[in-house]
Design an enzyme around this catalytic site. Structure first.
Site, PDB file in Angstrom:
ATOM      1  N   ASP A  75       0.871  -1.147   0.019  1.00  0.00           N
ATOM      2  CA  ASP A  75       0.106   0.021  -0.022  1.00  0.00           C
ATOM      3  C   ASP A  75       0.951   1.324   0.111  1.00  0.00           C
ATOM      4  OD1 ASP A  75      -2.459  -1.375   0.143  1.00  0.00           O
ATOM      5  OD2 ASP A  75      -2.696  -1.253   1.976  1.00  0.00           O
ATOM      6  N   GLY A  76       2.005   1.182   0.610  1.00  0.00           N
ATOM      7  CA  GLY A  76       2.842   2.329   0.722  1.00  0.00           C
ATOM      8  C   GLY A  76       3.490   2.782  -0.820  1.00  0.00           C
ATOM      9  N   ASN A 149      -4.573   8.207   3.293  1.00  0.00           N
ATOM     10  CA  ASN A 149      -4.861   7.418   4.437  1.00  0.00           C
ATOM     11  C   ASN A 149      -5.270   8.544   5.342  1.00  0.00           C
ATOM     12  OD1 ASN A 149      -4.691   4.852   3.607  1.00  0.00           O
ATOM     13  ND2 ASN A 149      -2.541   4.650   4.459  1.00  0.00           N
ATOM     14  N   ASP A 150      -4.357   9.122   6.018  1.00  0.00           N
ATOM     15  CA  ASP A 150      -4.729   9.842   7.408  1.00  0.00           C
ATOM     16  C   ASP A 150      -3.573  10.880   7.363  1.00  0.00           C
ATOM     17  OD1 ASP A 150      -1.967   8.616   8.110  1.00  0.00           O
ATOM     18  OD2 ASP A 150      -3.170   6.677   8.733  1.00  0.00           O
ATOM     19  N   ARG A 177      -6.153  16.611  25.720  1.00  0.00           N
ATOM     20  CA  ARG A 177      -4.877  16.493  26.218  1.00  0.00           C
ATOM     21  C   ARG A 177      -4.402  15.199  25.853  1.00  0.00           C
ATOM     22  NH1 ARG A 177      -3.085  16.495  31.281  1.00  0.00           N
ATOM     23  NH2 ARG A 177      -0.864  17.509  30.803  1.00  0.00           N
ATOM     24  N   THR A 190      -8.166   1.329   8.094  1.00  0.00           N
ATOM     25  CA  THR A 190      -7.525   0.144   8.176  1.00  0.00           C
ATOM     26  C   THR A 190      -6.015   0.061   8.495  1.00  0.00           C
ATOM     27  OG1 THR A 190      -7.488  -0.412   5.835  1.00  0.00           O
ATOM     28  CG2 THR A 190      -9.370  -1.418   7.139  1.00  0.00           C
ATOM     29  N   ALA A 191      -5.568   1.436   8.523  1.00  0.00           N
ATOM     30  CA  ALA A 191      -4.181   1.599   8.722  1.00  0.00           C
ATOM     31  C   ALA A 191      -3.790   1.960  10.137  1.00  0.00           C
ATOM     32  CB  ALA A 191      -3.704   2.612   7.678  1.00  0.00           C
ATOM     33  N   ALA A 193      -5.059   4.327  12.131  1.00  0.00           N
ATOM     34  CA  ALA A 193      -6.221   4.558  13.000  1.00  0.00           C
ATOM     35  C   ALA A 193      -6.833   3.289  13.485  1.00  0.00           C
ATOM     36  CB  ALA A 193      -7.041   5.330  12.128  1.00  0.00           C
TER      37      ALA A 193
END
Length: 302
Positions: A75-76, A149-150, A177, A190-191, A193
């Protein structure tokens, strides 16, 4: 029947290379030659993997030279190609030579059959949205990034809690915090997170999830919002650390106390190509170990 692709770009990330990647690239070369399909090899891919005398191109030129990018790797590697593909609206197909492979879903052993069918027009296409992140000091842009992704807010060089406020469409959601915050698309759910306790979002959802990282209160939980919402994360002016911002694992910059991060959906989308028998839930079962001993018992819904 959809129109077949006439020009192909082969791509693999050299820094993610393994023996299987080279074998699959060579198999693709042979297949495309046998099918008499015109193709080019991304220049760094051709050099690193010693792929012979076939013509090369660069990712920055793919809008002029290719109709489909075939990515070999995990995926990368697909994420690397996707950043350029979306700029010129070129679709991407992934051949899995990585670990999980949520995006690269064609297995090497099925390469000849699946790629042959796809090039003949037998495929499905889906679109995945990305996120834009903009770091602002008042109204001045400090840095920007994008992610399929994120987008992740992380603590600085020393592990410390970050104090920040979250706003959605200019409405205060909470003061936090925590060690950080993950803002994920359905693709990224699905990574990173997922390991942080976030929900799995079906890629067809127009939704974004916010997942606190090790929050300092048990009442802090992930939240799922509409994909068209605009998120602002404001770093508290009295914060004792300068956190970092990461987009798909690539650091975009350091955030100073008092600055804010604006996160919103990107207009352009990634076009992903799948075989006709692609099944998202089958992928989840296989990659997350959900296989059941009763899987051969067919369940037919009404």
């Amino acid at each position: 029947m959809q129109a077949r692709f006439s020009r192909i770009i082969l791509f693999a990330s050299a820094h993610r290379a393994n023996k299987g990647v080279q074998e699959t690239l060579q198999a693709l070369q042979e297949l495309l030659h046998s099918l008499q399909v015109a193709f080019l090899i991304e220049s760094e891919t051709a050099t690193y993997f010693a792929l012979g005398q076939d013509k090369t191109t660069t990712l920055s030129d793919i809008g002029e030279t290719g109709d489909l990018i075939i990515v070999v790797g995990g995926d990368g590697s697909l994420l690397n190609a996707a950043r350029q593909a979306i700029k010129v609206n070129v679709p991407v197909l992934g051949i899995n030579r990585g670990h999980l492979g949520f995006l690269t879903d064609v297995l090497p052993e099925a390469l000849e059959t699946k790629v042959g069918e796809i090039l003949a027009g037998k495929f499905t296409e889906e679109k995945r949205f990305l996120l834009n992140a903009t770091v602002l000091q008042d109204d001045a842009i400090i840095c920007q990034g994008e992610a399929l992704n994120d987008i992740v807010l992380l603590s600085g060089e020393t592990p410390q809690l970050i104090e920040f406020a979250i706003y959605i469409n200019n409405q205060l959601v909470s003061n936090q915090r925590a060690d950080g915050m993950i803002v994920t698309t359905p693709t990224g759910s699905t990574a990173y997170a997922l390991s942080g306790g976030g929900p799995i979002l079906h890629p067809g959802l127009d939704a974004i999830a916010l997942v606190p990282m090790c929050p300092h209160t048990l009442s802090s939980r992930p939240i799922v919002i509409n994909g068209d919402n605009i998120i602002s994360i404001v770093i508290d002016a009295h914060n004792e650390t300068s956190p970092r911002l990461s987009c798909d694992g690539q650091e975009s910059g350091t955030i100073l106390p008092g600055q804010r991060i604006k996160i919103e959906k990107k207009a352009q989308k990634l076009r992903l190509i799948h075989p006709l028998d692609y099944n998202y839930y089958e992928t989840l079962r296989a990659k997350l170990g959900w296989e059941s001993k009763h899987q051969n018992n067919l369940f037919r819904a009404c």
